[in-house]
Design an enzyme around this catalytic site. Structure first.
Site, PDB file in Angstrom:
ATOM      1  N   LYS A 149     -22.247   3.180   3.863  1.00 45.65           N
ATOM      2  CA  LYS A 149     -23.689   3.466   3.747  1.00 45.65           C
ATOM      3  C   LYS A 149     -23.989   4.637   4.675  1.00 45.65           C
ATOM      4  O   LYS A 149     -24.122   4.476   5.885  1.00 45.65           O
ATOM      5  CB  LYS A 149     -24.518   2.242   4.145  1.00 45.65           C
ATOM      6  CG  LYS A 149     -25.825   2.170   3.429  1.00 45.65           C
ATOM      7  CD  LYS A 149     -27.118   2.594   4.068  1.00 45.65           C
ATOM      8  CE  LYS A 149     -27.427   3.042   5.409  1.00 45.65           C
ATOM      9  NZ  LYS A 149     -28.232   4.282   5.424  1.00 45.65           N
TER      10      LYS A 149
ATOM     11  N   GLY B  70     -23.982   4.937  15.308  1.00 50.95           N
ATOM     12  CA  GLY B  70     -25.411   5.234  15.306  1.00 50.95           C
ATOM     13  C   GLY B  70     -25.999   4.925  16.665  1.00 50.95           C
ATOM     14  O   GLY B  70     -25.284   4.899  17.675  1.00 50.95           O
TER      15      GLY B  70
ATOM     16  N   GLU C  71     -29.671   1.110  19.869  1.00 51.15           N
ATOM     17  CA  GLU C  71     -30.674   0.137  19.442  1.00 51.15           C
ATOM     18  C   GLU C  71     -30.247  -0.578  18.145  1.00 51.15           C
ATOM     19  O   GLU C  71     -30.257  -1.810  18.063  1.00 51.15           O
ATOM     20  CB  GLU C  71     -31.982   0.903  19.219  1.00 51.15           C
ATOM     21  CG  GLU C  71     -33.176   0.067  18.967  1.00 51.15           C
ATOM     22  CD  GLU C  71     -34.365   0.949  18.576  1.00 51.15           C
ATOM     23  OE1 GLU C  71     -34.322   2.182  18.783  1.00 51.15           O
ATOM     24  OE2 GLU C  71     -35.324   0.390  18.030  1.00 51.15           O
TER      25      GLU C  71
ATOM     26  N   GLY D 170     -27.204  -0.571  16.889  1.00 56.40           N
ATOM     27  CA  GLY D 170     -25.907  -1.213  17.150  1.00 56.40           C
ATOM     28  C   GLY D 170     -26.073  -2.614  17.716  1.00 56.40           C
ATOM     29  O   GLY D 170     -25.346  -3.545  17.357  1.00 56.40           O
TER      30      GLY D 170
ATOM     31  N   GLU E 270     -19.830   2.494  17.624  1.00 55.85           N
ATOM     32  CA  GLU E 270     -19.830   3.822  18.279  1.00 55.85           C
ATOM     33  C   GLU E 270     -21.290   4.204  18.445  1.00 55.85           C
ATOM     34  O   GLU E 270     -21.953   4.539  17.464  1.00 55.85           O
ATOM     35  CB  GLU E 270     -19.126   4.856  17.390  1.00 55.85           C
ATOM     36  CG  GLU E 270     -17.673   4.570  17.104  1.00 55.85           C
ATOM     37  CD  GLU E 270     -16.775   4.886  18.281  1.00 55.85           C
ATOM     38  OE1 GLU E 270     -17.261   5.491  19.262  1.00 55.85           O
ATOM     39  OE2 GLU E 270     -15.599   4.499  18.233  1.00 55.85           O
TER      40      GLU E 270
ATOM     41  N   CYS F 299     -23.342  12.670  19.908  1.00 53.39           N
ATOM     42  CA  CYS F 299     -23.430  11.466  20.743  1.00 53.39           C
ATOM     43  C   CYS F 299     -22.881  11.688  22.139  1.00 53.39           C
ATOM     44  O   CYS F 299     -23.390  11.137  23.105  1.00 53.39           O
ATOM     45  CB  CYS F 299     -22.682  10.331  20.062  1.00 53.39           C
ATOM     46  SG  CYS F 299     -21.036  10.822  19.534  1.00 53.39           S
TER      47      CYS F 299
ATOM     48  N   GLU G 159     -31.385   9.056  25.713  1.00 54.20           N
ATOM     49  CA  GLU G 159     -30.739  10.022  24.823  1.00 54.20           C
ATOM     50  C   GLU G 159     -31.802  10.797  24.050  1.00 54.20           C
ATOM     51  O   GLU G 159     -32.647  10.196  23.398  1.00 54.20           O
ATOM     52  CB  GLU G 159     -29.836   9.256  23.848  1.00 54.20           C
ATOM     53  CG  GLU G 159     -29.060  10.150  22.938  1.00 54.20           C
ATOM     54  CD  GLU G 159     -28.153   9.352  22.006  1.00 54.20           C
ATOM     55  OE1 GLU G 159     -28.613   8.350  21.432  1.00 54.20           O
ATOM     56  OE2 GLU G 159     -26.986   9.739  21.869  1.00 54.20           O
TER      57      GLU G 159
HETATM   58  P1  NAD Z   1     -29.425   5.237  13.592  1.00 54.34           P
HETATM   59  O1  NAD Z   1     -28.917   4.133  14.434  1.00 54.34           O
HETATM   60  O2  NAD Z   1     -30.880   5.348  13.373  1.00 54.34           O
HETATM   61  O3  NAD Z   1     -28.789   5.157  12.132  1.00 54.34           O
HETATM   62  C1  NAD Z   1     -27.393   5.123  11.927  1.00 54.34           C
HETATM   63  C2  NAD Z   1     -27.116   4.520  10.567  1.00 54.34           C
HETATM   64  O4  NAD Z   1     -27.584   3.179  10.568  1.00 54.34           O
HETATM   65  C3  NAD Z   1     -27.818   5.200   9.407  1.00 54.34           C
HETATM   66  O5  NAD Z   1     -26.994   5.139   8.270  1.00 54.34           O
HETATM   67  C4  NAD Z   1     -29.046   4.341   9.199  1.00 54.34           C
HETATM   68  O6  NAD Z   1     -29.538   4.418   7.875  1.00 54.34           O
HETATM   69  C5  NAD Z   1     -28.466   2.974   9.497  1.00 54.34           C
HETATM   70  N1  NAD Z   1     -29.455   1.977   9.949  1.00 54.34           N
HETATM   71  C6  NAD Z   1     -30.666   2.176  10.522  1.00 54.34           C
HETATM   72  N2  NAD Z   1     -31.246   0.991  10.814  1.00 54.34           N
HETATM   73  C7  NAD Z   1     -30.375   0.031  10.428  1.00 54.34           C
HETATM   74  C8  NAD Z   1     -30.370  -1.385  10.481  1.00 54.34           C
HETATM   75  N3  NAD Z   1     -31.408  -2.071  10.982  1.00 54.34           N
HETATM   76  N4  NAD Z   1     -29.282  -2.053  10.025  1.00 54.34           N
HETATM   77  C9  NAD Z   1     -28.226  -1.395   9.538  1.00 54.34           C
HETATM   78  N5  NAD Z   1     -28.164  -0.048   9.443  1.00 54.34           N
HETATM   79  C10 NAD Z   1     -29.222   0.652   9.894  1.00 54.34           C
HETATM   80  O7  NAD Z   1     -28.811   6.577  14.198  1.00 54.34           O
HETATM   81  P2  NAD Z   1     -29.052   8.064  13.713  1.00 54.34           P
HETATM   82  O8  NAD Z   1     -30.420   8.476  14.128  1.00 54.34           O
HETATM   83  O9  NAD Z   1     -28.663   8.220  12.280  1.00 54.34           O
HETATM   84  O10 NAD Z   1     -27.941   8.857  14.576  1.00 54.34           O
HETATM   85  C11 NAD Z   1     -28.126   9.205  15.888  1.00 54.34           C
HETATM   86  C12 NAD Z   1     -27.505   8.178  16.808  1.00 54.34           C
HETATM   87  O11 NAD Z   1     -26.139   7.978  16.492  1.00 54.34           O
HETATM   88  C13 NAD Z   1     -27.516   8.630  18.262  1.00 54.34           C
HETATM   89  O12 NAD Z   1     -27.882   7.559  19.079  1.00 54.34           O
HETATM   90  C14 NAD Z   1     -26.072   9.026  18.516  1.00 54.34           C
HETATM   91  O13 NAD Z   1     -25.691   8.975  19.860  1.00 54.34           O
HETATM   92  C15 NAD Z   1     -25.342   8.048  17.681  1.00 54.34           C
HETATM   93  N6  NAD Z   1     -23.991   8.538  17.372  1.00 54.34           N
HETATM   94  C16 NAD Z   1     -22.926   7.955  17.996  1.00 54.34           C
HETATM   95  C17 NAD Z   1     -21.641   8.433  17.754  1.00 54.34           C
HETATM   96  C18 NAD Z   1     -20.429   7.833  18.432  1.00 54.34           C
HETATM   97  O14 NAD Z   1     -19.334   8.056  17.950  1.00 54.34           O
HETATM   98  N7  NAD Z   1     -20.584   7.090  19.505  1.00 54.34           N
HETATM   99  C19 NAD Z   1     -21.450   9.500  16.874  1.00 54.34           C
HETATM  100  C20 NAD Z   1     -22.562  10.058  16.269  1.00 54.34           C
HETATM  101  C21 NAD Z   1     -23.833   9.566  16.518  1.00 54.34           C
END
Ligand code: NAD
Length: 506
Positions: free
Chosen positions: A183, A236, A239, A241, A258, A292, A393
Site C-alpha cells: 500500500k 512512515g 505516530e 508506526g 522504519e 527520515c 521532525e
Molecule cells: P505516514 O506515517 O503519514 O504514512 C506512511 C504510510 O502509512 C502511507 O502509505 C500512509 O498512507 C499510510 N498510513 C497513514 N495512516 C495510516 C494508518 N492509520 N494505518 C496504516 N497506514 C497508514 O508518513 P508519511 O508522511 O507518508 O512519510 C513521512 C514519514 O515517514 C516521516 O516521519 C519519515 O521520517 C518517515 N520515513 C521513515 C523512513 C525510515 O526508513 N525510517 C523512511 C522514509 C520515511
C-alpha cells in the site's frame, strides 16, 4: 486530449479497477497539476488483494520454488528495472518531486541493486542446518532447522522514496517465498504499481505481488489490522508506526517499523570546515530535507558556528532550486501542499521560540515557483536542544544549529531525543570520530559523509525510530520463520523417553 495517466490497482497479476469506483488525484508538486489518477480503494479491495496473496502462498506456486528459481526471477526483474529506467525515473520524479538527476542514477541503481544483492545473498543464507548431537538421556536423534516464509506480508510505504522503500520490502519478502500486498502513500502510488507489473513480467506468479491504492487512514489502517496479514513492514511516521504496532499485537503479527528521525551531526573542533559545510548541507538539503535520516540537528563548537554557517550559506546561494524534471536542478519542490504547510508552521514556531534565522525561512512564490510547493533552504542558529523545531521532525530543508562548548555535552544532547535513526561526526581524526560514533544511540552513523545507504548494509532505527532492519541479510531474517524438526533415529527411543520422563512402560 488529456495527458492524465489513469492507473488501476494491481491484484492477482492484473490491472484491477477499485470496487468503490472512486479515484484519487496524483499531483506534480512543481506545478500543482494533476498528472495521474488511481483508484481510491476501500476495504473490499484489501480483502481481494489479501485473498489473492493468500491463495498464491498456499498453492506453493512461489513459496514452493527453489531459492535458485526465485533468485533468478529477481535478477530478471533487476534487468527490467534498468531497461525501464527512463520511465521509472520520470514517474518517480514527476510525482514525488525528486530531482531527475538523482532518480535516473541513484534510485534506479538502488532498486536494481537491491534486487541483485538480495538474489545473491539469499543463496548464501543457510536455509537448513543439521545436528546429530543428542543429550545422553535420549536416543540418537537428527535435528535440523530450516527457514520458511512467514506467509502473507503487507508493506506500507511513505511518499518520499516510493521506489526504493517499496523494493526494500518486496525483494526480501519475495526472496524468502512470501506473498505481499503493498500500500503506497496516496500521493505517490504510481511507481509501486509499475514495479508490480515489472516483477510480474519478470516471472513472479499472479497473486504473489499485489498493490492496492487508497487513503492510509482507512485502507492502510484496515490492511494493518487484517487477520490475513502475517507480517507487516511499515515505513512512515512514528505516530502511525505506534498505531500499527498496537494493531499488530492483536494477531501477533511479525512487525518491522522504519519510522521518523531527527538526526544529529556533531562537528568536532578538528574538522575540516569545507568538509563540514558539505556534509551539513548534504545532511539537510538532500530531497529538500524530506528524508527520515536527514541531519537536522547540527552541533558545532561555539567558536566555529559563524564560520561554518557562512560557508554553508555561500554554497546554498549557488544551488539551483527548480523543476525536478530539469537535469540542472539541485533541489526540487516539497512533495505536497500539506507537507509545505507543515514546514511553514515549524519555521514560524522556530521564530516564536527565539531561534535566529540566518538564512531562508520563506516559501518561494515568484515566477517558476508560482504554482508549485517550493521552500527556501533555511538555517536557524543559536538554537538549543529543547526547542520544538529541534525536537520534532519537520521533514523539510530546515537546519537547526546548536552551539556547544564541550564534546561530552554535544554527545549528551545528540542522544537526548526520542529518535535514533541516523547520526554523524565530522572530524579529521579517524580514531576520535569512531570512538564518538560508538557513543551515538542511532542505527547508522556517518563520518564525514551523509545519506549513504547501501543494499548490503543494515538500515533501521534505535528508540522510537523503529525496530528491525532493512537491507542485506538482516532483511531476509525479518521475512522468514525458523522451524526445528527433530527425528528419533531409533526404534525404541520413544519408549525410553516416556519411561524416563513420565515413568510409564516400566
Ligand atoms: P505516514 O506515517 O503519514 O504514512 C506512511 C504510510 O502509512 C502511507 O502509505 C500512509 O498512507 C499510510 N498510513 C497513514 N495512516 C495510516 C494508518 N492509520 N494505518 C496504516 N497506514 C497508514 O508518513 P508519511 O508522511 O507518508 O512519510 C513521512 C514519514 O515517514 C516521516 O516521519 C519519515 O521520517 C518517515 N520515513 C521513515 C523512513 C525510515 O526508513 N525510517 C523512511 C522514509 C520515511
Amino acid at each position: 486530449m488529456s495527458n492524465i495517466m489513469e492507473y488501476q490497482m494491481f491484484i492477482d497479476g492484473q490491472w484491477t479497477p477499485g470496487l468503490t469506483g472512486e479515484r484519487m488525484e496524483v499531483i506534480n508538486p512543481a506545478t500543482g497539476e494533476v498528472v495521474a489518477t488511481v483508484p481510491r480503494g476501500g476495504r473490499e479491495d484489501v480483502d481481494r488483494a489479501l485473498a489473492s496473496a493468500r491463495a498464491s502462498f498456499e498453492s506453493g506456486v512461489w513459496a514452493g520454488k527453489s531459492i535458485e528459481e526465485r533468485a533468478q526471477v529477481l535478477i530478471n526483474a533487476a534487468m527490467m528495472v534498468v531497461a525501464n529506467k527512463e520511465r521509472l525515473a520520470y514517474l518517480e520524479s514527476l510525482t514525488s518531486g525528486a530531482t531527475i538527476r538523482r532518480t535516473t542514477t541513484v534510485d534506479i541503481a538502488e532498486v536494481a541493486g537491491t534486487l541483485l544483492l538480495i538474489a545473491m545473498i539469499v543463496k548464501e543464507l543457510p536455509q537448513v542446518e543439521h545436528t546429530f548431537f543428542s543429550p545422553p538421556w535420549v536416543a540418537p536423534m537428527h535435528s535440523f532447522w530450516k527457514r520458511e516464509p512467514i506467509g502473507v506480508c503487507a508493506g506500507i510505504t511513505p511518499w518520499n522514496f516510493p521506489l526504493i522503500l517499496a523494493m526494500y520490502k518486496i525483494a526480501p519478502a519475495l526472496a524468502m517465498g512470501n506473498s505481499i500486498v503493498m500500500k503506497p502513500a496516496s500521493i505517490t502510488p504510481v511507481t509501486t504499481l509499475e514495479l508490480a507489473k515489472i516483477l510480474t513480467d519478470a516471472g513472479v506468479p499472479p497473486g504473489v505481488i499485489n498493490v492496492v491504492t487508497g487513503p492510509g487512514s482507512s485502507m492502510g489502517n484496515y490492511l494493518a489490522g487484517h487477520p490475513e496479514v502475517d507480517k507487516i513492514a511499515f515505513t512512515g511516521s512514528t505516530e502511525v508506526g505506534r498505531q500499527i504496532a498496537h494493531q499488530a499485537a492483536d494477531t501477533i503479527k511479525r512487525v518491522t517499523l522504519e519510522l521518523g528521525g531527527k538526526s544529529p551531526i556533531i562537528v568536532l573542533d578538528d574538522a575540516d570546515m569545507e568538509v563540514a559545510a558539505n556534509m551539513c548541507l548534504l545532511g539537510f538539503l538532500f530531497h529538500s530535507g524530506q528524508v527520515c535520516e536527514s541531519g537536522t540537528r547540527l552541533f558545532v563548537p561555539r567558536c566555529l558556528q559563524e564560520e561554518l554557517v557562512d560557508r554553508m550559506i555561500q554554497k546554498i546561494k549557488k544551488m539551483v532550486i527548480g523543476n525536478q524534471l530539469d537535469m540542472e536542478t539541485d533541489m526540487g519542490p516539497i512533495a505536497s501542499q500539506e507537507q509545505l504547510n507543515t514546514i511553514i508552521r515549524y519555521v514560524q514556531i522556530g521564530k516564536e521560540e527565539g531561534a535566529e534565522l540566518a538564512y531562508g525561512g520563506r516559501r518561494l512564490t515568484e515566477g517558476i515557483y508560482e504554482k508549485g510547493f517550493f521552500f527556501e533552504p533555511t538555517i536557524f542558529i543559536n538554537c538549543h536542544n529543547q526547542m520544538t523545531q529541534v525536537r520534532e521532525e519537520i521533514f523539510g530543508p530546515v537546519q537547526c544549529v546548536i552551539p556547544y562548548d564541550d564534546v561530552d555535552e554535544a554527545i549528551a544532547m545528540a542522544n537526548d531525543s526520542i529518535y535514533g535513526l541516523g547520526g554523524g561526526i565530522c572530524s579529521t581524526n579517524v580514531g576520535r570520530a569512531q570512538q564518538l560514533a560508538n557513543r551515538l544511540r542511532t542505527g547508522t552513523v556517518w563520518i564525514n559523509t551523509w545519506h549513504v545507504l547501501r543494499p548490503d548494509a543494515p538500515f533501521g532505527g534505535y528508540k522510537q525510530s523503529g525496530y528491525g532492519r532493512e537491507c542485506c541479510y538482516h532483511s531476509l531474517l525479518a521475512y522468514s520463520e525458523v522451524k526445528h524438526i527433530c527425528q528419533d533415529l531409533t526404534p525404541d527411543g520413544s519408549d525410553k523417553l516416556l519411561n524416563l520422563l513420565i515413568g510409564l512402560n516400566r
